[in-house]
Design a protein around this motif. Structure first.
Motif, mmCIF file in Angstrom:
data_model
loop_
_atom_site.group_PDB
_atom_site.id
_atom_site.type_symbol
_atom_site.label_atom_id
_atom_site.label_comp_id
_atom_site.label_asym_id
_atom_site.label_seq_id
_atom_site.Cartn_x
_atom_site.Cartn_y
_atom_site.Cartn_z
ATOM 1 N N TRP A 133 -0.755 21.612 -41.419
ATOM 2 C CA TRP A 133 -1.907 21.942 -40.585
ATOM 3 C C TRP A 133 -1.505 22.233 -39.142
ATOM 4 O O TRP A 133 -2.012 23.164 -38.528
ATOM 5 C CB TRP A 133 -2.906 20.781 -40.601
ATOM 6 C CG TRP A 133 -3.698 20.659 -41.853
ATOM 7 C CD1 TRP A 133 -3.231 20.361 -43.115
ATOM 8 C CD2 TRP A 133 -5.111 20.844 -41.996
ATOM 9 N NE1 TRP A 133 -4.250 20.341 -44.013
ATOM 10 C CE2 TRP A 133 -5.426 20.629 -43.363
ATOM 11 C CE3 TRP A 133 -6.133 21.148 -41.112
ATOM 12 C CZ2 TRP A 133 -6.723 20.726 -43.858
ATOM 13 C CZ3 TRP A 133 -7.433 21.242 -41.602
ATOM 14 C CH2 TRP A 133 -7.717 21.036 -42.953
ATOM 15 N N LEU A 137 -2.434 25.713 -36.811
ATOM 16 C CA LEU A 137 -3.398 25.683 -35.717
ATOM 17 C C LEU A 137 -2.760 26.094 -34.395
ATOM 18 O O LEU A 137 -3.331 26.884 -33.631
ATOM 19 C CB LEU A 137 -3.991 24.283 -35.592
ATOM 20 C CG LEU A 137 -5.071 23.904 -36.613
ATOM 21 C CD1 LEU A 137 -5.354 22.404 -36.551
ATOM 22 C CD2 LEU A 137 -6.344 24.695 -36.376
ATOM 23 N N VAL A 175 -9.611 28.306 -29.978
ATOM 24 C CA VAL A 175 -9.814 27.421 -31.129
ATOM 25 C C VAL A 175 -10.245 28.228 -32.346
ATOM 26 O O VAL A 175 -9.798 27.974 -33.476
ATOM 27 C CB VAL A 175 -10.848 26.330 -30.798
ATOM 28 C CG1 VAL A 175 -11.227 25.546 -32.050
ATOM 29 C CG2 VAL A 175 -10.300 25.379 -29.737
ATOM 30 N N GLY A 178 -7.278 29.700 -33.785
ATOM 31 C CA GLY A 178 -6.552 28.673 -34.515
ATOM 32 C C GLY A 178 -7.127 28.439 -35.894
ATOM 33 O O GLY A 178 -6.388 28.257 -36.880
ATOM 34 N N LEU A 179 -8.457 28.471 -36.007
ATOM 35 C CA LEU A 179 -9.104 28.291 -37.308
ATOM 36 C C LEU A 179 -8.854 29.488 -38.223
ATOM 37 O O LEU A 179 -8.706 29.325 -39.442
ATOM 38 C CB LEU A 179 -10.604 28.078 -37.116
ATOM 39 C CG LEU A 179 -11.006 26.776 -36.401
ATOM 40 C CD1 LEU A 179 -12.512 26.720 -36.198
ATOM 41 C CD2 LEU A 179 -10.526 25.559 -37.185
ATOM 42 N N LEU A 182 -5.363 28.902 -39.510
ATOM 43 C CA LEU A 182 -5.331 27.822 -40.498
ATOM 44 C C LEU A 182 -5.922 28.277 -41.826
ATOM 45 O O LEU A 182 -5.329 28.039 -42.888
ATOM 46 C CB LEU A 182 -6.101 26.611 -39.959
ATOM 47 C CG LEU A 182 -6.232 25.424 -40.917
ATOM 48 C CD1 LEU A 182 -4.867 24.876 -41.300
ATOM 49 C CD2 LEU A 182 -7.099 24.330 -40.299
#
Length: 383
Positions: A133, A137, A175, A178-179, A182
């Motif tokens: 993970w 990210l 963010v 980043g998602l 991921l």
């Protein structure tokens, strides 16, 4: 020397911009599925044997996959030294976190089965999950910050000053990126497990992979719409493509929706983000129908489209500055010398085919499904 003269400075700069993109895609596609598979370890494997099956799909090949990360870092260091200096110092804590994950991962591979205790193995399983993970990210958040602009400035003597902080990296858009990163690696890891396993592990990987694939399409589309509304960077006047590597010699400014300008100039480039939107859905379909090659190939093309769309949107910028657009690094003003780029190209033409041949041979040797019965009986050198 004749070839050196034929390949102009501007041509070599573009070649190395393209090669950097290729290296990043190769890293994201190859190391991406083992990061994704590790991140799914706890949910795709319910028993110790099932988790060992998951680990054994990636255990023999993860080290070779990280060659692309080393090559990418080396290419940035040699071809774009200012890019290397700013990005690796400005994102130091984030990169350090990713590096810790990449260091702990092989430790977990080697130590997990050294003892029979449930607590011991569960602990290392969690380490593997978190180490899958974490880098996914971090790399996505870093890419989001690059698109928004990095808070660095250059002095008249070209000294670099970074004015940002660690927590400032986690803006809403970063963010979101980043998602996206991921979810696409979870999709790719699941597609790999569908390709390499059978039975319950494969069924669970299919469910998680389909969900991650659909989520990737949704998040990537949202990020694209958001990016179109962000202020991008653009040149205010033409600059020399063969001039010296000095970012202070250009004139640039912010412009609303500027990151979409390349697509308006060359509509054919829409193929790249289209891959990022459509291929995850095809990967989900491939996993659902148990068309294993289709699922894995589609997820790899989705990753390629998502990664390359960043470079296509930003070209010719490679690291914009949010302090002052003039300080931004570009393909034309932040590279190494003409001779350095030429020597590097010669080395790449020699060693890249060797790496590709070796990698192909390893994957050929390791082809086929991972058999849980052989793992349970302790045959071979299973993890």
């Amino acid at each position: 020397m004749i070839l050196h003269e034929l390949l102009g400075y501007d041509v070599l700069r573009v070649i190395w911009w393209l090669l950097l993109g290729v290296l990043l895609v190769c890293f994201a596609v190859t190391d991406g599925f083992d990061l994704g598979a590790a991140a799914l370890l706890r949910v795709t494997g319910k028993t110790d044997v099932e988790r060992r099956v998951v680990i054994n799909t990636i255990g023999p090949i993860w080290e070779g996959n990280q060659v692309w990360l080393i090559l990418g870092g080396g290419a940035i260091f040699a071809a774009w030294p200012q890019l290397y200096a700013i990005s690796f110092s400005g994102f130091y804590m984030a990169m350090f976190a990713a590096l810790v994950c990449l260091i702990l991962r092989p430790v977990a591979f080697k130590f997990r089965s050294k003892r029979e205790g449930t607590a011991w193995r569960n602990g290392w399983d969690w380490v593997l999950c978190l180490c899958g993970w974490g880098p996914a990210l971090v790399f996505g958040v870093a890419m989001g910050n690059v698109l928004m602009g990095v808070p660095f400035r250059l002095a008249d003597d070209m000294r670099i000053y970074y004015d940002g902080s660690f927590f400032a990296l986690f803006s809403p858009f970063a963010v979101l990126c980043g998602l996206v990163s991921l979810s696409m690696l979870l999709m790719h890891g699941a597609a790999w497990l569908v390709f390499k396993t059978e039975g319950d592990v494969q069924a669970r990987a299919t469910r998680w992979g389909m969900g991650a694939a659909i989520l990737t399409t949704v998040l990537y589309a949202v990020a694209g719409v958001w990016l179109a509304k962000l202020s991008g960077y653009t040149l205010t006047e033409a600059m020399s493509t063969t001039g010296p590597s000095n970012p202070l010699l250009k004139s640039a400014q912010l412009g609303q929706g500027a990151w979409m300008a390349n697509y308006a100039k060359q509509p054919l480039l829409w193929i790249v983000p289209a891959l990022g939107v459509c291929m995850p859905l095809l990967a989900a379909l491939g996993m659902k129908l148990r068309r294993e090659w289709l699922g894995l190939l589609s997820s790899g093309l989705a990753i390629a489209g998502i990664v390359l769309s960043v470079g296509v949107s930003m070209f010719p910028f490679i690291l914009p500055s949010s302090v002052n657009p003039q300080f931004s690094l570009m393909v034309w003003d932040a590279s190494s010398s003409h001779l350095t780029l030429f020597i590097m190209l010669v080395c790449a033409l020699i060693f890249l085919p060797l790496i590709l041949a070796y990698t192909s041979w390893v994957y050929s040797i390791m082809r086929g499904k991972v058999d849980p019965d052989e793992i349970e009986q302790g045959k071979g050198h299973a993890y």
